[in-house]
Design an enzyme around this catalytic site. Structure first.
Site, short mmCIF file in Angstrom:
data_model
loop_
_atom_site.label_atom_id
_atom_site.label_comp_id
_atom_site.label_asym_id
_atom_site.label_seq_id
_atom_site.Cartn_x
_atom_site.Cartn_y
_atom_site.Cartn_z
N SER A 138 -5.96 15.64 -49.17
CA SER A 138 -7.22 14.86 -49.38
C SER A 138 -6.99 13.78 -50.38
CB SER A 138 -8.41 15.83 -49.99
OG SER A 138 -9.42 14.83 -50.40
N HIS A 141 -17.77 36.20 -30.32
CA HIS A 141 -18.51 35.51 -30.87
C HIS A 141 -18.42 34.99 -32.49
CE1 HIS A 141 -21.23 36.64 -27.66
NE2 HIS A 141 -20.89 37.73 -27.63
N ASN A 159 0.91 -1.11 0.09
CA ASN A 159 0.04 0.03 0.10
C ASN A 159 0.65 1.38 0.01
OD1 ASN A 159 -2.13 -1.80 0.36
ND2 ASN A 159 -2.64 -1.22 2.22
N LYS A 209 -6.84 20.43 -51.84
CA LYS A 209 -7.09 20.25 -50.28
C LYS A 209 -5.89 20.09 -49.52
CE LYS A 209 -11.11 19.68 -48.47
NZ LYS A 209 -10.54 18.79 -47.37
N GLU A 230 -6.71 19.18 -35.61
CA GLU A 230 -8.30 18.44 -35.49
C GLU A 230 -7.87 17.17 -34.44
OE1 GLU A 230 -10.22 19.27 -39.82
OE2 GLU A 230 -9.32 17.26 -39.37
#
Length: 403
Positions: A234, A113, A67, A240, A247
């Site tokens: 891509s 925002h 422990n 792309k 991400e």
């Protein structure tokens, strides 16, 4: 310590230490034979020690319990990884600081925002993230301090009957203090919560940074261009480049948040003292470390190799709407209008409903940025002050030029 206190003979101490060193080498080289029937790592080590030195191995477990051993091991681990993560935060801060210094006078649109609000220095934007990761570095320092208490000597839960010198052990193992209560010491995992919380907060900040990078690198914004090392093409669309690292880091934040909730859930229903549930704290702890350390390293490289497209930032900072607050401030400052009345007049002007008596001056985005010359503001002089202070915090006096 057992030998120093006369609890174990010096001859047996020498044999035990020598045997343990050999076992450590066998483990590190992969030669150690793990035997599942021996239950756990502690008994595996002790059984191998018997093979190497004989009966003296039976004294290894004197005045200790699994422990307090595992609690000590966990604290040593957290001390190490917390210090490493603090250093990784500092490394990311250095890169952000470099990008800030390159862009002290680069005008960029500031957002609230996700709507264009006021022009700012892009160096000021980079310094905002510098501040976040500075707080994270301090959180990891606090987590390390939380773990810097030696529980060894607490036994299973009640302490030991031998004349231990726990302070000696603390010094030898690099702890600054010893635990005050044996029952708390073997069951306390707050230091793990502290570390994972620091990791979770860091991942939240990394996710925010990466979300901005995803937006900035999009075709619609085009404020930055990611290097090929931190983006991918891509499989179908040849034009792309995808912000993969941003991400992935953003997505991995959930793993660390889950680790925090996992340990909280494990701890919330445990009675004193040690319970076997506590072995469930290790996987989330170690996964949190692996995740946050990898993400901090990746983010540092991504920001270091990112190209800032100052022309796109400048173009996005033009137009009268983004200067609306400056116009309202002008009417307050130069014409004595109450701010709310100035606000209403400028709002009407931006809608094409301008009254004939509203005459607005020529104000540029650069002038707007420079006018916010208050501590913590976005004026280049204030951004440079923040950069100079930051270099001092990081132990560097490097500046790229005179301002």
């Amino acid at each position: 310590m057992l030998g120093k206190q006369g609890i174990v003979s010096s001859e047996d101490v020498g044999a035990i230490v020598g045997g343990l060193r050999q076992i450590r080498e066998e483990i590190e080289t992969g030669e150690f034979e793990w035997r599942p029937e021996l239950e756990d790592i502690h008994i595996n080590v002790e059984a191998r020690l018997y093979e190497l030195i004989g009966d003296a191995a039976g004294r290894l477990h004197t005045a200790r319990s699994r422990n307090d051993q595992v609690a000590t091991d966990a604290r040593l681990y957290v001390k190490r990884v917390a210090a490493e993560c603090r250093a990784l935060c500092r490394g990311l801060q250095r890169v952000l600081l470099d990008r800030a210094e390159e862009n002290v006078t680069t005008i960029a649109p500031g957002y609230t925002h996700l709507q264009r609000a006021q022009p700012v220095s892009f160096g000021h934007v980079m310094m905002a993230y510098y501040e976040m990761f500075g707080r994270d570095a301090e959180s990891f320092s606090s987590a390390r301090a939380s773990a810097d208490v030696l529980p060894l000597g607490s036994g299973a839960l009640a302490g030991a009957t031998y004349p231990l010198d726990r302070e000696f052990v603390a010094t030898r193992l690099g702890f600054s203090d010893i635990s005050a209560n044996s029952m708390d010491a073997v069951s306390d995992r707050d230091f793990i919560l502290d570390y994972i919380f620091a990791a979770a907060k860091t991942m939240a900040h990394l996710s925010r940074l990466c979300e901005d990078v995803v937006i900035w690198s999009s075709e619609e914004f085009g404020f930055v261009r990611l290097s090929n090392a931190y983006s991918s093409g891509s499989s179908m669309m040849p034009q792309k480049r995808n912000p993969d690292y941003s991400e992935l880091i953003r997505g991995k934040s959930g793993r660390v948040f889950g680790s925090l909730m996992s340990v909280l859930t494990t701890l919330k229903g445990l009675p004193l003292t040690y319970n076997r549930d506590l072995q469930e704290d290790k996987p989330p702890l170690m996964d949190a470390y692996d995740t946050v350390a990898g993400c901090l390293s990746a983010a540092r490289g991504m920001i270091a190799e990112m190209t800032v497209r100052t022309d796109r930032l400048y173009t996005a900072s033009q137009g009268q709407d983004i200067l609306a607050t400056d116009f309202a401030d002008y009417l307050v400052r130069d014409h004595g209008l109450p701010f709310r009345e100035a606000y209403v007049r400028v709002a009407a002007h931006t809608r094409g409903e301008s009254a004939s008596d509203v005459e607005l001056p020529d104000i540029s985005a650069s002038h707007s940025v420079a006018s916010r010359d208050v501590p913590g503001g976005t004026a280049p002089r204030r951004v440079l002050e923040a950069i100079m202070r930051a270099y001092g915090e990081l132990g560097s006096a490097r500046l790229r030029g005179e301002w």
